[in-house]
Motif scaffolding. Structure first.
Motif, short mmCIF file in Angstrom:
data_model
loop_
_atom_site.label_atom_id
_atom_site.label_comp_id
_atom_site.label_asym_id
_atom_site.label_seq_id
_atom_site.Cartn_x
_atom_site.Cartn_y
_atom_site.Cartn_z
N GLY A 173 0.80 -1.21 0.00
CA GLY A 173 0.00 0.00 0.00
C GLY A 173 0.83 1.25 0.00
N ALA A 174 2.09 1.15 0.48
CA ALA A 174 2.97 2.32 0.53
C ALA A 174 3.81 2.47 -0.73
CB ALA A 174 3.87 2.22 1.76
N PHE A 175 4.38 1.36 -1.22
CA PHE A 175 5.30 1.49 -2.36
C PHE A 175 4.79 0.83 -3.63
CE2 PHE A 175 7.39 -1.59 0.66
CZ PHE A 175 6.94 -2.76 0.07
N GLY A 176 3.60 0.26 -3.60
CA GLY A 176 2.99 -0.28 -4.81
C GLY A 176 3.18 -1.79 -4.95
N PRO A 177 2.21 -2.48 -5.56
CA PRO A 177 2.25 -3.94 -5.66
C PRO A 177 3.09 -4.48 -6.81
CG PRO A 177 0.21 -3.11 -6.58
CD PRO A 177 0.94 -1.92 -6.04
N THR A 178 3.44 -3.63 -7.77
CA THR A 178 4.15 -4.11 -8.95
C THR A 178 5.65 -4.09 -8.72
OG1 THR A 178 2.41 -3.26 -10.41
CG2 THR A 178 4.55 -3.76 -11.42
N VAL A 192 12.69 -3.03 -6.64
CA VAL A 192 12.19 -1.87 -7.38
C VAL A 192 10.69 -2.04 -7.64
CG1 VAL A 192 12.55 -0.38 -9.37
CG2 VAL A 192 14.45 -1.76 -8.49
N HIS A 193 9.90 -1.11 -7.14
CA HIS A 193 8.44 -1.16 -7.23
C HIS A 193 7.92 -0.03 -8.12
CE1 HIS A 193 8.01 -3.86 -3.63
NE2 HIS A 193 9.17 -3.30 -3.33
N TYR A 195 4.44 2.37 -8.28
CA TYR A 195 3.22 2.73 -7.56
C TYR A 195 2.16 3.14 -8.57
CZ TYR A 195 0.42 4.67 -3.73
OH TYR A 195 -0.58 4.93 -2.81
N GLY A 196 1.51 2.14 -9.18
CA GLY A 196 0.48 2.43 -10.17
C GLY A 196 0.80 1.77 -11.50
N ALA A 197 0.12 2.24 -12.55
CA ALA A 197 0.27 1.66 -13.88
C ALA A 197 1.57 2.12 -14.52
CB ALA A 197 -0.93 2.05 -14.74
N ALA A 198 1.82 1.62 -15.74
CA ALA A 198 3.02 2.00 -16.47
C ALA A 198 3.13 3.52 -16.57
CB ALA A 198 2.99 1.38 -17.87
N GLY A 199 4.33 4.03 -16.30
CA GLY A 199 4.56 5.48 -16.32
C GLY A 199 4.39 6.13 -14.97
N ALA A 200 3.91 5.38 -13.97
CA ALA A 200 3.70 5.95 -12.64
C ALA A 200 5.03 6.01 -11.88
CB ALA A 200 2.67 5.14 -11.87
N GLU A 201 4.96 6.53 -10.67
CA GLU A 201 6.15 6.69 -9.83
C GLU A 201 6.85 5.36 -9.58
OE1 GLU A 201 7.20 8.48 -5.42
OE2 GLU A 201 5.21 7.66 -5.83
N ILE A 202 8.17 5.38 -9.57
CA ILE A 202 8.99 4.21 -9.31
C ILE A 202 9.68 4.38 -7.96
CG2 ILE A 202 11.01 2.89 -10.05
CD1 ILE A 202 10.18 3.58 -12.95
N ILE A 203 9.69 3.32 -7.15
CA ILE A 203 10.25 3.38 -5.80
C ILE A 203 11.25 2.24 -5.61
CG2 ILE A 203 9.77 3.30 -3.33
CD1 ILE A 203 7.00 4.45 -3.94
N PHE A 204 12.53 2.61 -5.41
CA PHE A 204 13.55 1.65 -4.99
C PHE A 204 13.46 1.52 -3.48
CE2 PHE A 204 15.19 2.90 -9.06
CZ PHE A 204 16.09 1.94 -9.49
#
Length: 279
Positions: A173-178, A192-193, A195-204
């Motif tokens: 819920g915090a850094f995204g399921p993908t 590397v996650h 947060y959302g669909a393609a093009g959304a924020e990326i979180i290491f």
């Protein structure tokens, strides 16, 4: 997810720096600022990218709930703290983001500063981009946050975060399921996650002692930002010819009970390609 930058992305080397808040007489801090305000601009030796007009410490308001407030106390970008009361306790949405904000908008073709028409900094013009930090954060159950650099690229079209000290937010819920993959940056393992669909924020997310699925609580160290961006470009998650607009580093705070977050060391190592040979 990473908050939008608050500093005007258009200042130039000739625009005036502004201190948006000051400290009371006799304070050990040179500047204090309420939520939504900030301190700077700073001419700070730990960030050679800066030009005295594009380096700030901001008490950024993201999504504050009723009763939330915090005060920022600053001497410089490597010596500051924030005292936060983020309510309701246990809330998991990002309420504030106190952070050092560095614009990269003064690139002049082979180095920063000194030209009439500077631009954002091309990623491929850098041989190195690293953040070194030392911080202390609360560990009580009511404090939920992560400490992270947040890199804005592509003219503010996308942001990429590097979570290194995560407390109470180690979940999808915090850094995204993908999960986009696993990267090794400067000998450290990251998951590397997106947060959302393609093009959304990326979180290491820096892996904790338990490996993938756990989150580190690393209070000091060096983060290899350039290696992370290169990994994303090599794997097709961002374009190979990106420019860096802004680099913000601080805490995304969702819950806190009169808690102190303190930064005691901060520097940005940004080295243009060929700089060593020109020295």
């Amino acid at each position: 997810m990473g908050p939008a930058p608050t500093t005007d992305p258009r200042p130039t080397a000739g625009s005036p720096g502004t201190t948006t808040a000051t400290a009371p007489p006799g304070s050990r801090w040179s500047c204090t600022a309420a939520l939504g305000d900030g301190c700077g601009a700073y001419d700070y030796s730990g960030i050679p990218v800066g030009n005295g007009y594009n380096t700030y410490v901001m008490n950024q308001s993201v999504g504050p709930q009723t009763g939330t407030g915090q005060t920022l106390y600053v001497n410089n970008p490597g010596d500051w703290q924030v005292v936060a009361d983020a309510q309701p306790y246990g809330y998991t949405g990002v309420q504030t983001f106190p952070d050092v904000q560095q614009l990269f908008n003064n690139w002049c073709g082979s180095e920063w500063n000194g030209c009439a028409s500077p631009t954002n900094t091309p990623l491929d013009a850098l041989s190195s981009l690293k953040v070194t930090y030392s911080e202390t954060s609360p560990t009580d159950a009511k404090s939920i946050y992560e400490f992270a650099p947040d890199v804005w690229i592509d003219g503010y079209g996308a942001d990429i975060m590097f979570w290194v000290d995560t407390h109470g937010r180690c979940n999808e819920g915090a850094f995204g399921p993908t999960v986009l993959g696993h990267a090794v940056l400067a000998g450290q393992n990251w998951t590397v996650h997106r947060y959302g669909a393609a093009g959304a924020e990326i979180i290491f997310v820096l892996d904790g002692a338990g490996g993938t699925g756990t989150c580190a609580q690393q209070a000091s160290g060096t983060i290899d930002i350039k290696a992370g961006l290169d990994w994303l470009a090599a794997n097709g998650f961002i374009g190979k010819r990106q420019s860096i607009s802004q680099l913000n580093t601080g805490w995304e705070i969702t819950s806190a009970k009169r808690a102190t977050f303190r930064l005691t060391r901060y520097s940005v190592d940004a080295t243009p390609v060929g700089a060593a040979g020109r020295a």
